[in-house]
Design a protein around this motif. Structure first.
Motif, PDB file in Angstrom:
ATOM      1  N   VAL A  62      -7.741   4.900   9.707  1.00 36.24           N
ATOM      2  CA  VAL A  62      -7.779   3.448   9.547  1.00 36.24           C
ATOM      3  C   VAL A  62      -7.679   3.158   8.055  1.00 36.24           C
ATOM      4  CG1 VAL A  62      -9.191   1.360   9.780  1.00 36.24           C
ATOM      5  CG2 VAL A  62      -9.100   3.025  11.652  1.00 36.24           C
ATOM      6  N   LEU A  63      -6.898   2.144   7.707  1.00 36.21           N
ATOM      7  CA  LEU A  63      -6.708   1.763   6.314  1.00 36.21           C
ATOM      8  C   LEU A  63      -7.527   0.516   6.004  1.00 36.21           C
ATOM      9  CD1 LEU A  63      -2.798   2.099   6.057  1.00 36.21           C
ATOM     10  CD2 LEU A  63      -4.541   3.874   5.769  1.00 36.21           C
ATOM     11  N   LEU A  64      -8.225   0.541   4.862  1.00 38.59           N
ATOM     12  CA  LEU A  64      -8.928  -0.635   4.352  1.00 38.59           C
ATOM     13  C   LEU A  64      -8.174  -1.155   3.139  1.00 38.59           C
ATOM     14  CD1 LEU A  64     -12.716   0.377   4.511  1.00 38.59           C
ATOM     15  CD2 LEU A  64     -11.207  -0.468   6.320  1.00 38.59           C
ATOM     16  N   VAL A  65      -7.909  -2.458   3.112  1.00 40.10           N
ATOM     17  CA  VAL A  65      -7.135  -3.063   2.022  1.00 40.10           C
ATOM     18  C   VAL A  65      -7.762  -4.382   1.610  1.00 40.10           C
ATOM     19  CG1 VAL A  65      -4.984  -2.000   2.815  1.00 40.10           C
ATOM     20  CG2 VAL A  65      -5.586  -4.292   3.610  1.00 40.10           C
ATOM     21  N   THR A  66      -7.301  -4.887   0.469  1.00 40.10           N
ATOM     22  CA  THR A  66      -7.740  -6.210   0.023  1.00 40.10           C
ATOM     23  C   THR A  66      -6.518  -7.121  -0.110  1.00 40.10           C
ATOM     24  OG1 THR A  66      -9.713  -5.315  -1.052  1.00 40.10           O
ATOM     25  CG2 THR A  66      -9.020  -7.489  -1.755  1.00 40.10           C
ATOM     26  N   LYS A  67      -5.896  -7.183  -1.298  1.00 37.08           N
ATOM     27  CA  LYS A  67      -4.745  -8.064  -1.486  1.00 37.08           C
ATOM     28  C   LYS A  67      -3.491  -7.345  -1.973  1.00 37.08           C
ATOM     29  CE  LYS A  67      -7.401 -12.247  -2.641  1.00 37.08           C
ATOM     30  NZ  LYS A  67      -7.636 -13.299  -3.674  1.00 37.08           N
ATOM     31  N   GLU A  68      -3.656  -6.219  -2.670  1.00 34.77           N
ATOM     32  CA  GLU A  68      -2.502  -5.541  -3.248  1.00 34.77           C
ATOM     33  C   GLU A  68      -1.769  -4.745  -2.172  1.00 34.77           C
ATOM     34  OE1 GLU A  68      -3.013  -3.938  -7.369  1.00 34.77           O
ATOM     35  OE2 GLU A  68      -5.139  -4.215  -6.884  1.00 34.77           O
ATOM     36  N   HIS A  69      -0.437  -4.862  -2.178  1.00 31.37           N
ATOM     37  CA  HIS A  69       0.349  -4.312  -1.072  1.00 31.37           C
ATOM     38  C   HIS A  69       0.936  -2.932  -1.320  1.00 31.37           C
ATOM     39  CE1 HIS A  69       4.346  -4.535  -2.957  1.00 31.37           C
ATOM     40  NE2 HIS A  69       3.873  -5.603  -3.574  1.00 31.37           N
ATOM     41  N   HIS A  70       0.961  -2.455  -2.572  1.00 31.04           N
ATOM     42  CA  HIS A  70       1.802  -1.298  -2.878  1.00 31.04           C
ATOM     43  C   HIS A  70       1.368  -0.019  -2.162  1.00 31.04           C
ATOM     44  CE1 HIS A  70      -1.385  -1.512  -5.895  1.00 31.04           C
ATOM     45  NE2 HIS A  70      -1.225  -0.222  -6.147  1.00 31.04           N
ATOM     46  N   CYS A  71       0.081   0.260  -2.128  1.00 32.83           N
ATOM     47  CA  CYS A  71      -0.375   1.475  -1.437  1.00 32.83           C
ATOM     48  C   CYS A  71      -0.224   1.337   0.074  1.00 32.83           C
ATOM     49  CB  CYS A  71      -1.822   1.777  -1.806  1.00 32.83           C
ATOM     50  SG  CYS A  71      -2.021   2.410  -3.497  1.00 32.83           S
ATOM     51  N   LEU A  72      -0.571   0.182   0.604  1.00 31.18           N
ATOM     52  CA  LEU A  72      -0.404  -0.055   2.035  1.00 31.18           C
ATOM     53  C   LEU A  72       1.059   0.088   2.431  1.00 31.18           C
ATOM     54  CD1 LEU A  72      -1.439  -0.965   4.813  1.00 31.18           C
ATOM     55  CD2 LEU A  72      -1.082  -3.335   4.059  1.00 31.18           C
ATOM     56  N   SER A  73       1.955  -0.532   1.675  1.00 34.83           N
ATOM     57  CA  SER A  73       3.388  -0.464   1.993  1.00 34.83           C
ATOM     58  C   SER A  73       3.877   0.974   2.024  1.00 34.83           C
ATOM     59  CB  SER A  73       4.199  -1.261   0.955  1.00 34.83           C
ATOM     60  OG  SER A  73       3.816  -2.611   0.935  1.00 34.83           O
ATOM     61  N   GLU A  74       3.473   1.760   1.025  1.00 34.30           N
ATOM     62  CA  GLU A  74       3.901   3.153   0.946  1.00 34.30           C
ATOM     63  C   GLU A  74       3.473   3.932   2.184  1.00 34.30           C
ATOM     64  OE1 GLU A  74       5.738   6.469  -0.892  1.00 34.30           O
ATOM     65  OE2 GLU A  74       5.745   4.364  -1.519  1.00 34.30           O
ATOM     66  N   LEU A  75       2.239   3.750   2.598  1.00 32.43           N
ATOM     67  CA  LEU A  75       1.733   4.496   3.745  1.00 32.43           C
ATOM     68  C   LEU A  75       2.345   4.004   5.056  1.00 32.43           C
ATOM     69  CD1 LEU A  75      -2.048   4.891   2.821  1.00 32.43           C
ATOM     70  CD2 LEU A  75      -0.145   6.466   2.378  1.00 32.43           C
ATOM     71  N   LEU A  76       2.559   2.706   5.183  1.00 38.08           N
ATOM     72  CA  LEU A  76       3.162   2.172   6.403  1.00 38.08           C
ATOM     73  C   LEU A  76       4.591   2.663   6.584  1.00 38.08           C
ATOM     74  CD1 LEU A  76       1.897  -1.534   6.437  1.00 38.08           C
ATOM     75  CD2 LEU A  76       1.051   0.397   7.790  1.00 38.08           C
ATOM     76  N   VAL A  77       5.348   2.694   5.508  1.00 38.42           N
ATOM     77  CA  VAL A  77       6.741   3.170   5.598  1.00 38.42           C
ATOM     78  C   VAL A  77       6.778   4.652   5.937  1.00 38.42           C
ATOM     79  CG1 VAL A  77       8.843   3.601   4.268  1.00 38.42           C
ATOM     80  CG2 VAL A  77       7.709   1.384   4.103  1.00 38.42           C
ATOM     81  N   ARG A  78       5.956   5.444   5.274  1.00 39.64           N
ATOM     82  CA  ARG A  78       5.917   6.878   5.564  1.00 39.64           C
ATOM     83  C   ARG A  78       5.493   7.130   7.006  1.00 39.64           C
ATOM     84  NH1 ARG A  78       4.812  10.709   0.586  1.00 39.64           N
ATOM     85  NH2 ARG A  78       5.548   9.426  -1.140  1.00 39.64           N
ATOM     86  N   HIS A  79       4.545   6.352   7.475  1.00 36.66           N
ATOM     87  CA  HIS A  79       4.082   6.486   8.849  1.00 36.66           C
ATOM     88  C   HIS A  79       5.189   6.112   9.824  1.00 36.66           C
ATOM     89  CE1 HIS A  79       1.885   4.945  12.489  1.00 36.66           C
ATOM     90  NE2 HIS A  79       1.291   6.106  12.348  1.00 36.66           N
ATOM     91  N   ALA A  80       5.915   5.056   9.522  1.00 36.09           N
ATOM     92  CA  ALA A  80       6.994   4.605  10.406  1.00 36.09           C
ATOM     93  C   ALA A  80       8.086   5.656  10.550  1.00 36.09           C
ATOM     94  CB  ALA A  80       7.578   3.298   9.876  1.00 36.09           C
ATOM     95  N   PHE A  81       8.316   6.431   9.493  1.00 32.54           N
ATOM     96  CA  PHE A  81       9.342   7.465   9.525  1.00 32.54           C
ATOM     97  C   PHE A  81       8.763   8.861   9.796  1.00 32.54           C
ATOM     98  CE2 PHE A  81      11.584   4.012   7.487  1.00 32.54           C
ATOM     99  CZ  PHE A  81      12.874   4.140   7.985  1.00 32.54           C
ATOM    100  N   ASN A  82       7.516   8.888  10.287  1.00 34.17           N
ATOM    101  CA  ASN A  82       6.868  10.134  10.702  1.00 34.17           C
ATOM    102  C   ASN A  82       6.798  11.154   9.572  1.00 34.17           C
ATOM    103  OD1 ASN A  82       5.517  11.536  12.773  1.00 34.17           O
ATOM    104  ND2 ASN A  82       7.357  12.696  13.287  1.00 34.17           N
TER     105      ASN A  82
END
Length: 279
Positions: free
Chosen positions: A86-106
Motif C-alpha cells: 500500500v502506498l501512502l502519499v500527500t501532494k507530490e506526484h513524482h514518486c507515486l507516478s514512477e511506481l504506478l507506471v512501473r506497476h502497470a508494466f509489471n
C-alpha cells in the motif's frame, strides 16, 4: 521452480559448505549464491537462489537446515511471489507516478493494493491506474485519531509492505511498531545531511555541490532508520533552490523505486540499524 533461501545467523566455520551440501544432497540446483560475514559482530548472511521441483519438499528442507544451524539462526525459504503493498502519499506526484507506471508494466515484483492520502490531490492520478484511493484528512484531528484511522485502513489490506511515497507526516512510534522493517520511506536529501523539512532550501543556502536522496526503513526516530538505497547528482552555483528541488525529485523517484525493488526481491537483510544488501 526458483526458490530463495535466506539465512542470518552467528558465523561459524563451514556454514557455506554445510548449507550448500544439504541442497546438493537433495539434488537441488543452485542458480545464484551470495554470502557475507560482518566481522565485528561475527554475523553470517546468505542468500541462495535454487530450483525446487516440488513445493512439498520445502518444509523438510527448512527443518533440516534449522536443526543444523545455530539455534538463533533466522532461516527463511520463499518462492518470492509478488508482495502486496500500500502506498501512502500527500501532494507530490513524482514518486507515486514512477511506481504506478512501473506497476502497470509489471516491472515491480508487487501488487499495489491501494493508495492512501491525507489530501485529495492525487486521487485522480491513482484512479487512472484502476486502483483504490482512500482520502483520510488529518485537519482538525489529533495525530492519534488520524493514525488510528490510517492503521485501520491499512489493516483492511494486510499489506506485506507500506511505502511512504512522499507522505509528508511524521509517524508516531506507536504507528511504526506494528510495521517493523515493513515501512519504506524516501527522504529528500542525502542522509544524514539536511534532515527534516525544507532540505533543498538548506542545501541551497549552504552552496552544496551535490544533492541526493535516501530510501530507508522507518523506525521510531525520524529519518534514522536502516538505509536501503542512496544516490547523488552533481549541481553547481547556477541552480536556484527551485531547480535543486526539481533535480532532487528526479533522484528521489529513482532511488525509491530501486530500494523497493531490492526489498521486493528479498535482497535486503536488516540487522539492528544497518542493512546488508545483495545486489
Amino acid at each position: 521452480m526458483p526458490h530463495l533461501l535466506l539465512i542470518q545467523c552467528p558465523d561459524e566455520r563451514g556454514l557455506i559448505y554445510k548449507i550448500t551440501g544439504m541442497l546438493y544432497a537433495r539434488g537441488l540446483n543452485i542458480l545464484r549464491n551470495s554470502e557475507f560475514v560482518e566481522r565485528e559482530g561475527s554475523l553470517f548472511f546468505m542468500r541462495t537462489e535454487f530450483e525446487l521441483a516440488h513445493a512439498h519438499d520445502a518444509a523438510p528442507l527448512l527443518a533440516e537446515l534449522r536443526a543444523a544451524l545455530p539455534a538463533t539462526a533466522d532461516v527463511r525459504l520463499t518462492d518470492n511471489r509478488k508482495k502486496n503493498i500500500v502506498l501512502l502519499v500527500t501532494k507530490e506526484h513524482h514518486c507515486l507516478s514512477e511506481l504506478l507506471v512501473r506497476h502497470a508494466f509489471n516491472e515491480l515484483n508487487t501488487n499495489i493494493l491501494a493508495v492512501i492520502s491525507n489530501h485529495e490531490v492525487l486521487g485522480g492520478l491513482t484512479r487512472q491506474f484502476g486502483l483504490p484511493f482512500h482520502y483520510l484528512p488529518h485537519e482538525g484531528r489529533s495525530q492519534a485519531a488520524h493514525e488510528a484511522e490510517l492503521l485501520a485502513q491499512l489493516a483492511s489490506y494486510a499489506p506485506d509492505l507500506v511505502v511512504l511515497a512522499k507522505y509528508m507526516r511524521i509517524l508516531s512510534p506507536a504507528f511504526v511498531a506494528p510495521y517493523a522493517n515493513q515501512l519504506i520511506n524516501i527522504h529528500h536529501s542525502f542522509l544524514p545531511a539536511f534532515v527534516g523539512a525544507s532540505p533543498y532550501a538548506h542545501a541551497y543556502a549552504r552552496g552544496v555541490k551535490k544533492i541526493g536522496a535516501t530510501a530507508h526503513f522507518v523506525n521510531e526516530e525520524p529519518d534514522q532508520g536502516p538505509i536501503i538505497a542512496q544516490s547523488v547528482i552533481p549541481i553547481d552555483h547556477t541552480r536556484s533552490a527551485r531547480e535543486l528541488a526539481q533535480a532532487g525529485r528526479d533522484v528521489e523517484k529513482l532511488v525509491l523505486a530501486r530500494a523497493l525493488q531490492l526489498v521486493l526481491d528479498e535482497q535486503v537483510f536488516v540487522h539492528r540499524n544497518k542493512t546488508v544488501i545483495f545486489a
